[in-house]
Motif scaffolding. Sequence first.
Motif, short mmCIF file in Angstrom:
data_model
loop_
_atom_site.label_atom_id
_atom_site.label_comp_id
_atom_site.label_asym_id
_atom_site.label_seq_id
_atom_site.Cartn_x
_atom_site.Cartn_y
_atom_site.Cartn_z
N ARG A 176 0.97 0.15 4.34
CA ARG A 176 1.01 -0.31 2.94
C ARG A 176 -0.21 0.17 2.15
O ARG A 176 -0.14 0.37 0.95
N CYS A 177 -1.32 0.34 2.84
CA CYS A 177 -2.54 0.79 2.15
C CYS A 177 -2.33 2.18 1.56
O CYS A 177 -2.57 2.41 0.36
N VAL A 193 -6.85 -1.30 -4.75
CA VAL A 193 -5.41 -1.57 -4.66
C VAL A 193 -4.97 -1.71 -3.21
O VAL A 193 -4.17 -2.58 -2.86
N CYS A 194 -5.50 -0.86 -2.34
CA CYS A 194 -5.12 -0.91 -0.93
C CYS A 194 -5.53 -2.24 -0.29
O CYS A 194 -4.83 -2.79 0.57
N VAL A 195 -6.68 -2.76 -0.68
CA VAL A 195 -7.16 -4.03 -0.14
C VAL A 195 -6.19 -5.15 -0.51
O VAL A 195 -5.86 -6.00 0.32
N LYS A 196 -5.73 -5.14 -1.75
CA LYS A 196 -4.77 -6.15 -2.19
C LYS A 196 -3.41 -5.99 -1.51
O LYS A 196 -2.71 -6.98 -1.25
N ALA A 197 -3.05 -4.74 -1.19
CA ALA A 197 -1.74 -4.48 -0.59
C ALA A 197 -1.68 -4.87 0.88
O ALA A 197 -0.61 -5.17 1.41
N ALA A 254 5.70 3.29 12.32
CA ALA A 254 4.38 2.78 11.99
C ALA A 254 3.47 3.94 11.60
O ALA A 254 3.85 5.11 11.76
N GLU A 255 2.28 3.63 11.10
CA GLU A 255 1.33 4.67 10.69
C GLU A 255 -0.09 4.30 11.06
O GLU A 255 -0.51 3.16 10.85
N ARG A 256 -0.79 5.26 11.61
CA ARG A 256 -2.25 5.14 11.74
C ARG A 256 -2.86 5.82 10.52
O ARG A 256 -2.40 6.89 10.10
N SER A 295 9.07 2.15 1.78
CA SER A 295 8.27 1.43 2.77
C SER A 295 8.26 2.10 4.13
O SER A 295 7.36 1.86 4.95
N ALA A 296 9.26 2.94 4.41
CA ALA A 296 9.44 3.48 5.75
C ALA A 296 8.35 4.48 6.13
O ALA A 296 7.86 5.24 5.30
#
Length: 287
Positions: A199-200, A170-174, A155-157, A106-107
Amino acid sequence: MAVDYAALKKGGWMRQKQKGKFALRVHVIGGTLTSEQLEGIQKVAKKYGKGYVHLTARQSLEIPWMDEKDIEDIKKDLAEYGVYPSVCGPRVRTTTACQGNATCPSACIDTQDLAKKIDKRYFARELPGKFKFGVTGCQNNCLKTEENDIGIKGAERVEWRSDKCIQCGVCVKACRENALKLEDGKIVLDKDKCSFCGRCEKSCPVDAWDVYPGYIVSWGGLFGNHIHRGENIVPFFEGEDKLFKLCDATIDFFAANAIAGDRLQFAIDRYGQDRFNELIRKVYNEE
């Protein structure tokens, strides 16, 4: 000869209620110790104490029941295993951190590397009051960064790659912020809703996201006699250089404006939250 208890406390030796006994706080960076260091701590705890250690709330170890007369021998024995006393009192304390992206899926950042850099730059610096850094790898916030004087959250952009996307959704659900939609074969990102959690991209089976790691920082956290949630003064940003400029400016502010026993938020309250926010934003906007 009289014992200089203040000097001992400064060096990580804390008096117990039992006369002549101390608990030694060990210097741990980011909650990580090697097996060799653990071996040395185990031997000292058994040889000089009662054979146990205490895990502190800030990822350190304390070895209790150390005798005053054994202090120098204890320090020597621990040093053979690369273990050294920590600090207490009005100075920069040990930096806490999660395991980061070296192991955690997750990091978003390498928290352990950052904790070492923070430690090298600031650890044990004398200040009017204690000062704490905490580093967490993502929005899961395992280290509860808002409890620290400066809390740093990885964090991530992200930017969608249409040429790689297979429109699986999948990204939309995540996404937990409902910041993504799949419309007419395209992923649409609502940047106002994005929490920079990443998460996306982590859920994407075809790497259809470009990723730009960065930080979300909070200031003025407290969790003790007084409780205050650290505040985000500036938005997500990229670049370690900018991060350390902000940290430097905060430490300098605290050194110049705090009084004995202060925490950062107390100094901010006297100085004025709006004025402090302006100071931080000025540093943030510097090129």
